[in-house]
Design an enzyme around this catalytic site. Structure first.
Site, PDB file in Angstrom:
ATOM      1  N   ASP A  36       0.824  -1.219   0.000  1.00  0.00           N
ATOM      2  CA  ASP A  36       0.000   0.000   0.000  1.00  0.00           C
ATOM      3  C   ASP A  36       0.855   1.265   0.000  1.00  0.00           C
ATOM      4  O   ASP A  36       0.317   2.375  -0.023  1.00  0.00           O
ATOM      5  CB  ASP A  36      -0.916   0.026   1.232  1.00  0.00           C
ATOM      6  CG  ASP A  36      -2.123  -0.884   1.070  1.00  0.00           C
ATOM      7  OD1 ASP A  36      -2.286  -1.432  -0.032  1.00  0.00           O
ATOM      8  OD2 ASP A  36      -2.879  -1.058   2.044  1.00  0.00           O
ATOM      9  N   ASP A 341      -8.817  22.517 -38.192  1.00  0.00           N
ATOM     10  CA  ASP A 341      -8.732  21.383 -37.265  1.00  0.00           C
ATOM     11  C   ASP A 341     -10.051  21.159 -36.545  1.00  0.00           C
ATOM     12  O   ASP A 341     -10.487  20.020 -36.352  1.00  0.00           O
ATOM     13  CB  ASP A 341      -7.618  21.623 -36.237  1.00  0.00           C
ATOM     14  CG  ASP A 341      -6.242  21.569 -36.872  1.00  0.00           C
ATOM     15  OD1 ASP A 341      -6.122  20.915 -37.915  1.00  0.00           O
ATOM     16  OD2 ASP A 341      -5.300  22.163 -36.326  1.00  0.00           O
TER      17      ASP A 341
END
Length: 431
Positions: A36, A341
């Site tokens: 952990d 674009d």
């Protein structure tokens, strides 16, 4: 249990550690088993900062399981207190170590007796909340702790919280003036000012957003009072109520703190995210209204001449003039919306998925400002599902609330969109 690869938001202790490591001179101790304790490596790799990540793992091993954790946890807190001399030591378990059901608050109380640093236990239910919820809760807890600590040191100061509660039931002028005073009896700043709540480590473009927010506020003659938690000091948290209002750029982290400050000190806040021309316009108008509210109702030292010199002083004219100038002469957003674009996507199908703040804002930008068809908008923030549905209603064909990457993968394969606006997970799915 889920594989780490398939998680959009991590476990609760990651959110707590992100907040703790964002503050300066704060050290976190993680009560956890091996496995952990990957936060240090993850943050060091992604942030690439010069300083070491201020997190220490108090490992739960076979000796701890046999004798209990108290001796080891208290020893680690005391050791870090002597070595680092932090302002605050934050203790947090993980979902794994929470199984032991130990009284960590008792460990904190014992360590506090001999430590010069403040020691605080993160008050988070590790089985019920995720990374973002835990971060929001931890930030609010730290702010509450230091404001209450400042009040306890000066019990003779006015109680802004009491004034705030009185104002809710009585609109008397004296109650309003008391309510809008700064931290523990202090005054508001002379010029309009704001706190920015929720900028923290490992956040999505948080540093860029903070820089742009500061630039926007400077152009509107609004001072930045405090930015927390990123780069902030816990000793400065007592100054938060001196600001005129609070800004919460992301709903995921900072909203609980803003609500707490509003309840205790009557501080207004805005959670409108300034993404896109339309939302930035709404954001500026909200700030103008909040500044006027505080100026008209408080005993600030801001003179009428100083206030009227600020660009934010005219709630009707300034936002419109400023936004028109930015849109036509400064910002490239309008130019991009008309570019080749962007026009290649006009009318094309797209999918948006991410945290609630960015997914909702991006959906609105694509539809309102670029003319792009959003077929599906979704978020993995299931705890904020109602707000998200309300925000994207009418802007998309389908709303998806899930933290399962396979569901969004199935939808993308069915729709076959021209573009995907999502997380790293959706990037892999799109490939």
């Amino acid at each position: 249990m889920k594989l780490a690869e398939s998680m959009y938001a991590g476990p609760a202790h990651i959110g707590t550690l992100r907040v703790a490591s964002s503050f300066r001179n704060v050290h976190a101790i993680m009560h956890a088993p091996l496995g952990d304790d990957y936060f240090n490596v993850m943050r060091s790799m992604l942030e690439r900062e010069r300083d070491f990540t201020p997190v220490t793992a108090s490992i739960v091993d076979r000796h701890v399981l046999a004798r209990g954790s108290q001796e080891k946890v208290v020893e680690n807190i005391q050791r870090k207190d002597k070595e680092e001399s932090p302002d605050l030591i934050l203790l947090t378990p993980t979902c794994t170590s929470s199984i032991l059901q130990e009284d960590l608050q008792n460990f904190v109380n014992r360590a506090s007796e001999t430590s010069t640093s403040d020691v605080l236990l993160a008050d988070v239910n590790h089985y019920r909340v995720n990374e973002l919820q835990a971060a929001d809760r931890t930030l609010e807890q730290i702010v509450r702790f230091y404001i209450e600590k400042t009040r306890a040191k000066d019990p003779g100061s006015p109680d802004p919280g009491g004034a705030g509660r009185r104002q809710a039931s009585s609109s008397t002028e004296s109650g309003t003036e008391e309510n809008l005073k700064g931290a523990c009896g202090g005054e508001k700043t002379k010029k309009p000012s704001a706190n920015i709540l929720g900028m923290f480590t490992l956040g999505f473009h948080n540093q860029h957003d903070c820089r742009e927010l500061k630039r926007l506020l400077a152009e509107l003659d609004i001072e930045v009072n405090e930015v927390i938690p990123e780069g902030g000091l816990v000793s400065n948290l007592k100054n938060l109520p001196k600001a005129w209002f609070n800004i919460v750029p992301y709903r995921e982290v900072g909203l609980m703190t803003a609500v707490y400050l509003e309840k205790e000190f009557g501080m207004p806040y805005t959670s409108t995210t300034p993404m896109g021309i339309i939302q930035t316009s709404a954001f500026i108008r909200e700030m103008a209204l909040m500044c006027h509210e505080v100026y008209n109702n408080s005993s600030t030292k801001c003179s009428q001449t100083d206030f009227e010199s600020c660009l934010i002083s005219n709630t009707k004219k300034v936002p419109k003039t400023y936004i028109n100038k930015q849109t036509h002469f400064v910002s490239q957003a309008g130019w991009f919306a008309r570019s080749i674009d962007c026009q290649n996507l006009t009318g094309q199908k797209t999918v948006v998925f991410g945290d609630a703040t960015h997914a909702a804002s991006m959906t609105k930008i694509l539809v309102r400002e670029m003319g792009i068809h959003v077929v599906c908008a979704g978020t993995y923030c299931k705890h904020d599902a109602d707000w998200f549905r309300e925000q994207v209603s009418g802007f998309c064909d389908q709303v998806l609330i899930t933290d399962d990457h396979s569901q969004i993968g199935d939808i993308i394969s069915q729709i076959e969109p021209a573009a995907i606006f999502g997380t790293q997970m959706e990037r892999h799915i799109g490939k």
